[in-house]
Design a protein around this motif. Structure first.
Motif, PDB file in Angstrom:
ATOM      1  N   PHE A   1       0.822  -1.203   0.000  1.00 12.23           N
ATOM      2  CA  PHE A   1       0.000   0.000   0.000  1.00 12.23           C
ATOM      3  C   PHE A   1       0.861   1.260   0.000  1.00 12.23           C
ATOM      4  O   PHE A   1       0.502   2.259  -0.617  1.00 12.23           O
ATOM      5  N   HIS A   2       2.005   1.229   0.684  1.00  7.01           N
ATOM      6  CA  HIS A   2       2.895   2.391   0.647  1.00  7.01           C
ATOM      7  C   HIS A   2       3.422   2.636  -0.765  1.00  7.01           C
ATOM      8  O   HIS A   2       3.628   3.775  -1.158  1.00  7.01           O
TER       9      HIS A   2
ATOM     10  N   GLY B   1      -0.422   2.806  -2.964  1.00  9.38           N
ATOM     11  CA  GLY B   1      -1.617   3.273  -2.268  1.00  9.38           C
ATOM     12  C   GLY B   1      -2.428   4.378  -2.917  1.00  9.38           C
ATOM     13  O   GLY B   1      -3.630   4.221  -3.124  1.00  9.38           O
TER      14      GLY B   1
ATOM     15  N   THR C   1      -9.820   0.229   0.813  1.00 11.46           N
ATOM     16  CA  THR C   1      -8.754   1.198   0.557  1.00 11.46           C
ATOM     17  C   THR C   1      -8.833   2.385   1.514  1.00 11.46           C
ATOM     18  O   THR C   1      -7.805   2.932   1.891  1.00 11.46           O
TER      19      THR C   1
ATOM     20  N   SER D   1      -5.753   3.244   3.916  1.00  8.94           N
ATOM     21  CA  SER D   1      -5.099   4.551   3.812  1.00  8.94           C
ATOM     22  C   SER D   1      -4.866   5.140   5.190  1.00  8.94           C
ATOM     23  O   SER D   1      -3.788   5.664   5.473  1.00  8.94           O
TER      24      SER D   1
ATOM     25  N   SER E   1      -2.242   2.924   7.141  1.00  3.41           N
ATOM     26  CA  SER E   1      -0.859   3.026   6.674  1.00  3.41           C
ATOM     27  C   SER E   1      -0.229   4.367   7.014  1.00  3.41           C
ATOM     28  O   SER E   1       0.960   4.566   6.793  1.00  3.41           O
TER      29      SER E   1
END
Length: 160
Positions: free
Chosen positions: A100-101, A104, A121, A125, A128
């Motif tokens: 995700f980083h 993302g 998501t 978000s 993370s």
């Protein structure tokens, strides 16, 4: 879906806003069908096209912002404690976070078009640690495109 149609027919824009906000948070509301119906109502002059887009966008963003902050505040502790019950071990969680980083922001934009995935998501978000401004930029872009596309489809279906 019948109840959603009744609510929109009776209460208009405020019901669109509320249904989308609740749908994005995770209630089982068929968002794509709802947006297409909103476009259909706009083509029949029950709603104004611009008002429908604004109400839809604001509702979607409200749900996404709420989900983001939920993920930011309770996401990691919740998944660390209960993730094993859904197959999300700490190792898998780290892998998902790394992915995700890397991807993302674009996942937020394009994930909006995948039912079920758009809900996750938002939480990811926040979990993370993505910055609020960055999140709002990408989430807003995805939400606006999504609203415009589905409302416009419904609008042109109504004109046929």
């Amino acid at each position: 879906m019948e109840m959603a149609k009744e609510l929109i027919s009776q209460y208009g824009y405020i019901s669109i806003f509320c249904l989308l906000a609740l749908g994005i948070v995770g209630l089982p509301i068929p968002d794509e069908i709802l947006m297409t119906f909103v476009g259909y109502l706009a083509s029949n002059n029950v709603l104004h096209y611009e008002g429908a887009v604004i109400a839809s966008f604001c509702g979607a963003m409200s749900g996404m912002v709420f989900s983001y902050f939920l993920g930011r505040k309770i996401g990691k502790p919740l998944l660390n404690n209960y993730g094993k019950w859904i197959g999300l071990t700490p190792t898998r969680l780290l892998k998902v976070e790394g992915w995700f980083h890397k991807y993302g922001p674009w996942t937020i934009v394009f994930g909006y078009f995948i039912p079920g995935f758009r809900h996750v998501t938002c939480y990811l978000s926040g979990m993370s640690g993505m910055g609020v401004r960055k999140y709002l930029l990408f989430a807003g872009s995805g939400a606006l495109c999504w609203c415009l596309i589905f409302i416009t489809i419904g609008y042109y279906i109504g004109e046929i």
